[in-house]
Design a protein around this motif. Structure first.
Motif, mmCIF file in Angstrom:
data_model
loop_
_atom_site.group_PDB
_atom_site.id
_atom_site.type_symbol
_atom_site.label_atom_id
_atom_site.label_comp_id
_atom_site.label_asym_id
_atom_site.label_seq_id
_atom_site.Cartn_x
_atom_site.Cartn_y
_atom_site.Cartn_z
ATOM 1 N N LEU A 87 -19.517 -35.747 -12.045
ATOM 2 C CA LEU A 87 -18.518 -36.387 -12.891
ATOM 3 C C LEU A 87 -17.198 -36.443 -12.136
ATOM 4 C CD1 LEU A 87 -19.251 -34.416 -16.189
ATOM 5 C CD2 LEU A 87 -20.103 -36.695 -15.613
ATOM 6 N N GLU A 88 -16.338 -37.374 -12.551
ATOM 7 C CA GLU A 88 -15.003 -37.466 -11.968
ATOM 8 C C GLU A 88 -13.980 -37.462 -13.098
ATOM 9 O OE1 GLU A 88 -13.556 -40.109 -8.470
ATOM 10 O OE2 GLU A 88 -13.079 -41.208 -10.296
ATOM 11 N N LEU A 89 -12.973 -36.586 -12.983
ATOM 12 C CA LEU A 89 -11.957 -36.435 -14.013
ATOM 13 C C LEU A 89 -10.571 -36.610 -13.409
ATOM 14 C CD1 LEU A 89 -13.413 -33.274 -15.826
ATOM 15 C CD2 LEU A 89 -13.894 -35.686 -16.313
ATOM 16 N N ASP A 90 -9.767 -37.488 -13.986
ATOM 17 C CA ASP A 90 -8.386 -37.711 -13.547
ATOM 18 C C ASP A 90 -7.446 -36.928 -14.465
ATOM 19 O OD1 ASP A 90 -9.288 -39.470 -11.647
ATOM 20 O OD2 ASP A 90 -8.808 -41.267 -12.804
ATOM 21 N N VAL A 91 -6.578 -36.122 -13.875
ATOM 22 C CA VAL A 91 -5.681 -35.318 -14.698
ATOM 23 C C VAL A 91 -4.219 -35.673 -14.424
ATOM 24 C CG1 VAL A 91 -7.300 -33.408 -14.951
ATOM 25 C CG2 VAL A 91 -5.717 -33.394 -13.037
ATOM 26 N N PHE A 92 -3.421 -35.603 -15.484
ATOM 27 C CA PHE A 92 -1.981 -35.836 -15.417
ATOM 28 C C PHE A 92 -1.273 -34.579 -15.892
ATOM 29 C CE2 PHE A 92 -3.753 -40.035 -15.551
ATOM 30 C CZ PHE A 92 -2.846 -40.872 -14.904
ATOM 31 N N TYR A 93 -0.179 -34.239 -15.238
ATOM 32 C CA TYR A 93 0.585 -33.038 -15.562
ATOM 33 C C TYR A 93 1.510 -33.323 -16.739
ATOM 34 C CZ TYR A 93 3.404 -28.832 -14.540
ATOM 35 O OH TYR A 93 4.044 -27.614 -14.590
ATOM 36 N N PHE A 133 -6.998 -39.245 -18.500
ATOM 37 C CA PHE A 133 -7.168 -40.693 -18.670
ATOM 38 C C PHE A 133 -6.969 -41.355 -17.318
ATOM 39 C CE2 PHE A 133 -2.769 -39.655 -19.823
ATOM 40 C CZ PHE A 133 -2.039 -40.528 -19.035
ATOM 41 N N HIS A 134 -7.007 -42.684 -17.259
ATOM 42 C CA HIS A 134 -7.047 -43.386 -15.980
ATOM 43 C C HIS A 134 -5.688 -43.867 -15.487
ATOM 44 C CE1 HIS A 134 -8.665 -46.897 -13.362
ATOM 45 N NE2 HIS A 134 -8.615 -45.789 -12.653
ATOM 46 N N VAL A 135 -5.044 -44.746 -16.247
ATOM 47 C CA VAL A 135 -3.755 -45.307 -15.829
ATOM 48 C C VAL A 135 -2.797 -45.253 -17.010
ATOM 49 C CG1 VAL A 135 -2.528 -47.303 -14.883
ATOM 50 C CG2 VAL A 135 -4.916 -46.905 -14.238
#
Length: 362
Positions: A87-93, A133-135
């Motif tokens: 799996l690939e997960l995008d994280v934002f601070y 989320f992505h963008v």
């Protein structure tokens, strides 16, 4: 009659493997190591497709971007049930919470006199912690808006399927500015620490494949994987391996105070020759085919991609997937483990007999 019975048993076992997350190969082979298998996984695995009204607006202004964003997934748990093991997960601070709680995309839909689909009705984005989320403002729909909730869903699935092969999770620490959208918060060393903290809050050490586990008594991680190699597959069933897919500046921040990734959760995409080198992200198996083969032969684990930006799916072009398989890369990422429902295409990335995991060909 005997042959018919054997055939029935073979079909039954294959179906059990497909529906209950059990490998269709002999994963109990004591000589089989975790880098001896090849798995198919998903790219931006959490992503719910952009709602049609917003996608049309994006596509009108920038059709190239619109087409590249026109994909989505089934839930993380459904992917694991299907047999995916990456799996690939995008994280934002977002340490205070609320930084991403009002995406501009919802306003854009309203300005086009459309009603946006319900979004974050439980106010998850107001909570402090890493977001998933992505963008920002544009591609913001996710099965789990909170990173920790995505991890909990994956952990719950694993607890119910404890004999699964290791699941490799690629992490992108996203802080890139996108014109016209809200600036994300930078991934400083403190922010990178939060990735470890949130993973450790969900997974015990016994559920993880860490750099310390793989390094053992060797002085560096790279020395361990080039000398002893990766753990035997049977010894790491039911575990997770996390990888930070970032460039040198973030990798260096993550390494500071942790030489060769000591006491860290994540592996990193460091080029060979560095003490922490063990796992590489090489996205183009056509351009870098021979390079991937050499890395795999030496003992590194490699993740590559079968498709990108929806291009292969629209053209029904399997050349990249075929090269990915032939390269020996252990992890092959795709947006199309199932065919697209957003445009007409039969493109589907799967191994023989509709499986997503196999012993790697030599």
């Amino acid at each position: 009659m005997v042959n018919s019975y054997k055939k029935f048993i073979s079909i039954f076992l294959l179906l059990v493997g497909l529906f209950f997350g059990v490998s269709s190969f002999d994963s109990n082979d004591p000589k089989l190591k975790m880098n001896d298998i090849q798995v198919i996984g998903s790219h931006n695995s959490y992503k719910i497709a952009i709602e049609e009204s917003l996608w049309k607006i994006i596509n009108t202004f920038d059709s190239k971007a619109g087409q590249s964003l026109q994909y989505g997934h089934i839930s993380l748990v459904d992917q694991l049930d299907l047999g995916l093991r990456n799996l690939e997960l995008d994280v934002f601070y977002d340490p205070k919470g609320g930084h991403f709680s009002k995406p501009k995309g919802l306003k854009m839909v309203k300005m086009a006199l459309k009603k946006p689909l319900p979004y974050d009705e439980e106010k998850k984005l107001e909570e402090p912690g890493l977001k998933l989320f992505h963008v920002q403002d544009l591609d913001f729909r996710s099965y789990h808006l909170l990173f920790k909730e995505g991890l909990l869903a994956i952990k719950s699935w694993s607890d119910k399927n404890p004999n699964h092969s290791p699941i490799i999770i690629i992490i992108n620490a996203k802080d890139s500015k996108v014109k016209g959208t809200r600036d994300p918060l930078l991934f400083t060393k403190e922010a990178l620490n939060e990735i470890d903290n949130e993973i450790n809050a969900v997974f015990s050490n016994e559920k993880l494949i860490t750099p310390d586990l793989v390094r053992g008594n060797f002085s560096t991680l790279e020395q361990a994987i080039l000398t002893k190699g990766w753990p035997v597959l049977d010894s790491v069933k039911g575990r997770f391996l996390f990888v930070l897919d970032e460039k040198e500046d973030k990798i260096n921040n993550y390494l500071e105070g942790h030489p060769s990734l000591k006491n860290r959760v994540l592996f990193v995409n460091s080029i060979e020759g560095n003490p922490e080198a063990a796992f590489r992200i090489i996205n183009n198996p056509i351009k870098d085919f021979e390079y991937i083969q050499k890395l795999v032969a030496k003992g590194y684990m490699v993740r590559t991609r079968a498709d990108a930006d929806t291009k292969e799916a629209r053209a029904n072009d399997y050349s990249r997937f075929e090269k990915a398989k032939e390269s020996g890369a252990q992890i092959i990422s795709t947006d199309y483990y199932l065919p697209s429902k957003l445009f007409k295409s039969d493109f589907k990335v799967v191994f023989e007999k509709d499986t997503y995991e196999r012993i790697k060909t030599k």
